[in-house]
Motif scaffolding. Structure first.
Motif, PDB file in Angstrom:
ATOM      1  N   THR A 195       0.859  -1.193   0.000  1.00 39.16           N
ATOM      2  CA  THR A 195       0.000   0.000   0.000  1.00 39.16           C
ATOM      3  C   THR A 195       0.893   1.240   0.000  1.00 39.16           C
ATOM      4  OG1 THR A 195      -1.730   1.210   1.199  1.00 39.16           O
ATOM      5  CG2 THR A 195      -0.162   0.003   2.545  1.00 39.16           C
ATOM      6  N   GLN A 196       0.408   2.305  -0.623  1.00 38.48           N
ATOM      7  CA  GLN A 196       1.154   3.565  -0.624  1.00 38.48           C
ATOM      8  C   GLN A 196       0.845   4.395   0.621  1.00 38.48           C
ATOM      9  OE1 GLN A 196       3.363   4.958  -3.258  1.00 38.48           O
ATOM     10  NE2 GLN A 196       3.404   2.740  -3.564  1.00 38.48           N
ATOM     11  N   PHE A 197      -0.335   4.147   1.206  1.00 38.30           N
ATOM     12  CA  PHE A 197      -0.786   4.955   2.350  1.00 38.30           C
ATOM     13  C   PHE A 197      -1.305   4.029   3.454  1.00 38.30           C
ATOM     14  CE2 PHE A 197      -1.546   7.299  -1.595  1.00 38.30           C
ATOM     15  CZ  PHE A 197      -0.753   8.415  -1.381  1.00 38.30           C
ATOM     16  N   TYR A 198      -1.155   4.446   4.694  1.00 33.53           N
ATOM     17  CA  TYR A 198      -1.597   3.609   5.813  1.00 33.53           C
ATOM     18  C   TYR A 198      -2.071   4.509   6.958  1.00 33.53           C
ATOM     19  CZ  TYR A 198       2.997   4.861   7.637  1.00 33.53           C
ATOM     20  OH  TYR A 198       4.092   5.580   8.066  1.00 33.53           O
ATOM     21  N   TYR A 199      -2.850   3.896   7.844  1.00 32.90           N
ATOM     22  CA  TYR A 199      -3.438   4.613   8.975  1.00 32.90           C
ATOM     23  C   TYR A 199      -2.667   4.301  10.257  1.00 32.90           C
ATOM     24  CZ  TYR A 199      -6.922   5.791  12.595  1.00 32.90           C
ATOM     25  OH  TYR A 199      -7.557   6.307  13.695  1.00 32.90           O
ATOM     26  N   MET A 200      -2.339   5.352  11.021  1.00 35.23           N
ATOM     27  CA  MET A 200      -1.776   5.176  12.354  1.00 35.23           C
ATOM     28  C   MET A 200      -2.623   5.962  13.333  1.00 35.23           C
ATOM     29  SD  MET A 200       2.376   5.156  12.076  1.00 35.23           S
ATOM     30  CE  MET A 200       2.600   5.016  13.839  1.00 35.23           C
ATOM     31  N   HIS A 201      -3.176   5.259  14.327  1.00 31.25           N
ATOM     32  CA  HIS A 201      -4.109   5.898  15.250  1.00 31.25           C
ATOM     33  C   HIS A 201      -3.422   7.052  15.980  1.00 31.25           C
ATOM     34  CE1 HIS A 201      -7.950   5.920  17.223  1.00 31.25           C
ATOM     35  NE2 HIS A 201      -7.356   6.060  18.395  1.00 31.25           N
ATOM     36  N   PRO A 202      -3.967   8.268  15.872  1.00 31.03           N
ATOM     37  CA  PRO A 202      -3.291   9.433  16.461  1.00 31.03           C
ATOM     38  C   PRO A 202      -3.571   9.581  17.958  1.00 31.03           C
ATOM     39  CG  PRO A 202      -5.302  10.143  15.375  1.00 31.03           C
ATOM     40  CD  PRO A 202      -5.215   8.650  15.179  1.00 31.03           C
ATOM     41  N   ARG A 203      -2.729  10.364  18.630  1.00 31.27           N
ATOM     42  CA  ARG A 203      -2.965  10.672  20.044  1.00 31.27           C
ATOM     43  C   ARG A 203      -4.272  11.443  20.218  1.00 31.27           C
ATOM     44  NH1 ARG A 203       1.480   9.888  23.380  1.00 31.27           N
ATOM     45  NH2 ARG A 203       3.456   9.583  22.289  1.00 31.27           N
ATOM     46  N   SER A 204      -4.587  12.295  19.223  1.00 33.41           N
ATOM     47  CA  SER A 204      -5.877  12.994  19.222  1.00 33.41           C
ATOM     48  C   SER A 204      -6.250  13.252  17.774  1.00 33.41           C
ATOM     49  CB  SER A 204      -5.776  14.322  19.979  1.00 33.41           C
ATOM     50  OG  SER A 204      -5.272  15.334  19.132  1.00 33.41           O
ATOM     51  N   TYR A 205      -7.542  13.460  17.526  1.00 35.46           N
ATOM     52  CA  TYR A 205      -7.982  13.670  16.147  1.00 35.46           C
ATOM     53  C   TYR A 205      -7.648  15.076  15.650  1.00 35.46           C
ATOM     54  CZ  TYR A 205     -10.054   9.070  16.069  1.00 35.46           C
ATOM     55  OH  TYR A 205     -10.230   7.701  16.093  1.00 35.46           O
ATOM     56  N   ASN A 206      -6.948  15.860  16.464  1.00 36.06           N
ATOM     57  CA  ASN A 206      -6.386  17.122  15.966  1.00 36.06           C
ATOM     58  C   ASN A 206      -5.143  16.861  15.122  1.00 36.06           C
ATOM     59  OD1 ASN A 206      -8.263  18.657  17.334  1.00 36.06           O
ATOM     60  ND2 ASN A 206      -7.058  18.667  19.223  1.00 36.06           N
ATOM     61  N   ARG A 207      -4.655  15.630  15.156  1.00 34.48           N
ATOM     62  CA  ARG A 207      -3.450  15.273  14.397  1.00 34.48           C
ATOM     63  C   ARG A 207      -3.828  14.409  13.198  1.00 34.48           C
ATOM     64  NH1 ARG A 207       1.368  13.921  18.635  1.00 34.48           N
ATOM     65  NH2 ARG A 207       0.919  15.520  20.169  1.00 34.48           N
ATOM     66  N   ARG A 208      -3.006  14.451  12.181  1.00 36.71           N
ATOM     67  CA  ARG A 208      -3.277  13.600  11.030  1.00 36.71           C
ATOM     68  C   ARG A 208      -3.030  12.138  11.389  1.00 36.71           C
ATOM     69  NH1 ARG A 208       1.504  12.635   6.954  1.00 36.71           N
ATOM     70  NH2 ARG A 208       3.321  13.192   8.184  1.00 36.71           N
ATOM     71  N   ALA A 209      -3.620  11.235  10.587  1.00 39.50           N
ATOM     72  CA  ALA A 209      -3.507   9.811  10.891  1.00 39.50           C
ATOM     73  C   ALA A 209      -3.188   8.968   9.652  1.00 39.50           C
ATOM     74  CB  ALA A 209      -4.792   9.319  11.528  1.00 39.50           C
TER      75      ALA A 209
END
Length: 299
Positions: A195-209
């Protein structure tokens, strides 16, 4: 070349141990008080790992018996209560305990790793004072793992001590080998994630993921969740199209921490994710270890 014997304190699942082993050191013993990490460690190393509370002062004598040339470790940066007659009721820190063990055992070298913001915490000057009084020259450095062979933007604090040396003794070697640019996931893993892109759960949704493989990974933490249904895109996410974007597996995250494919993780998913997230990246430990080894050989 002489064999340099290492004892690893607060070893976790073994990232720092493996890095120093890869650099050419001889690991003789390791200690940790978290049973799940000790279990993973045992599966991957031949030397003894002891499940012990390092706050127990009798351990100093035990560690001395291994005659280590170097003590390494990443003490958890959290308060703990000291029981017993020594300082009943006072609050202290495992960083202090690490410094006390080093001071008591007196190896020629030590390497301590920690969170980068320990420099703002009152515990650090106390630890530094103990180690200076024990005769160690100190090199203190914040290292960005992505400039030290790790495809991850992870800043970590290192304090390296050498008996009878001057402060800053390792600075030149640490600086001279650092990459001018950050390592990307693609440079380390190629297209193996599929995959070219992946999700990483952020510390808060104010940050990109959502991240691209053509940049360093964000810091791997002990939390790994799938992309939520109805995830609201962050303006800084690396792709507009979320179709096909997934979170990484535990094994993939261990690769970003530069554990090799053969390294076995055993336990529940929660335990494995926490062990991986807490680990010192193997290649970062190897980077520091090689600098220490080369400095020792110069001497």
């Amino acid at each position: 070349m002489r064999t340099i014997k290492v004892v690893d304190l607060f070893c976790g699942c073994g990232g720092m141990s493996l890095g120093f082993q890869n650099a050419g050191f001889d690991l003789v013993a390791a200690y940790d008080n978290w049973e799940p990490a000790v279990k993973i460690y045992k599966k991957n190393f031949n030397h003894a790992v002891h499940n012990k509370d390092l706050n127990d002062e009798t351990v100093d004598v035990e560690i001395s018996a291994f005659k280590p040339d170097i003590i390494i470790g990443g003490p958890p940066c959290q308060d703990f209560s000291i029981a017993g007659k020594r300082n009943m009721g006072e609050r202290s820190n495992l960083t202090i305990r690490f410094a006390e063990i080093v001071s008591s055992v007196q190896p020629e070298w030590f390497v301590m790793e920690n969170v980068y913001n320990i420099e703002r915490m009152p515990v650090l000057p106390k630890a530094v004072s103990i180690l200076r009084n024990a005769g160690y020259g100190l090199t203190i450095k914040i290292l960005d793992a992505s400039r030290c062979g790790v495809p991850q933007a992870r800043k970590r604090f290192f304090m390296i001590g050498h008996l009878g040396d001057t402060d800053g003794f390792l600075e030149e070697l640490l600086n001279s080998r650092m990459s001018a640019k950050q390592m990307t996931l693609y440079e380390y893993l190629g297209d193996s994630l599929g995959t070219q892109f992946y999700y990483m759960h952020p510390r808060s949704y104010n940050r990109r993921a959502v991240f691209s493989i053509h940049e360093p990974s964000a810091t791997i933490r002990g939390v790994n969740r799938p992309i939520p249904e109805g995830y609201q895109k962050h303006p800084a996410d690396k792709t507009e199209i979320l179709d096909g974007v997934r979170s990484l597996t535990s094994k993939e995250r261990s690769y970003i921490q530069t554990f090799p494919e053969w390294f076995e993780f055993d336990g529940s998913k929660t335990v494995i994710e926490q062990a991986i997230g807490n680990a010192v990246p193997v290649k970062l430990a190897e980077y520091v270890g090689k600098c220490v080894l080369d400095y020792a050989e110069r001497g």
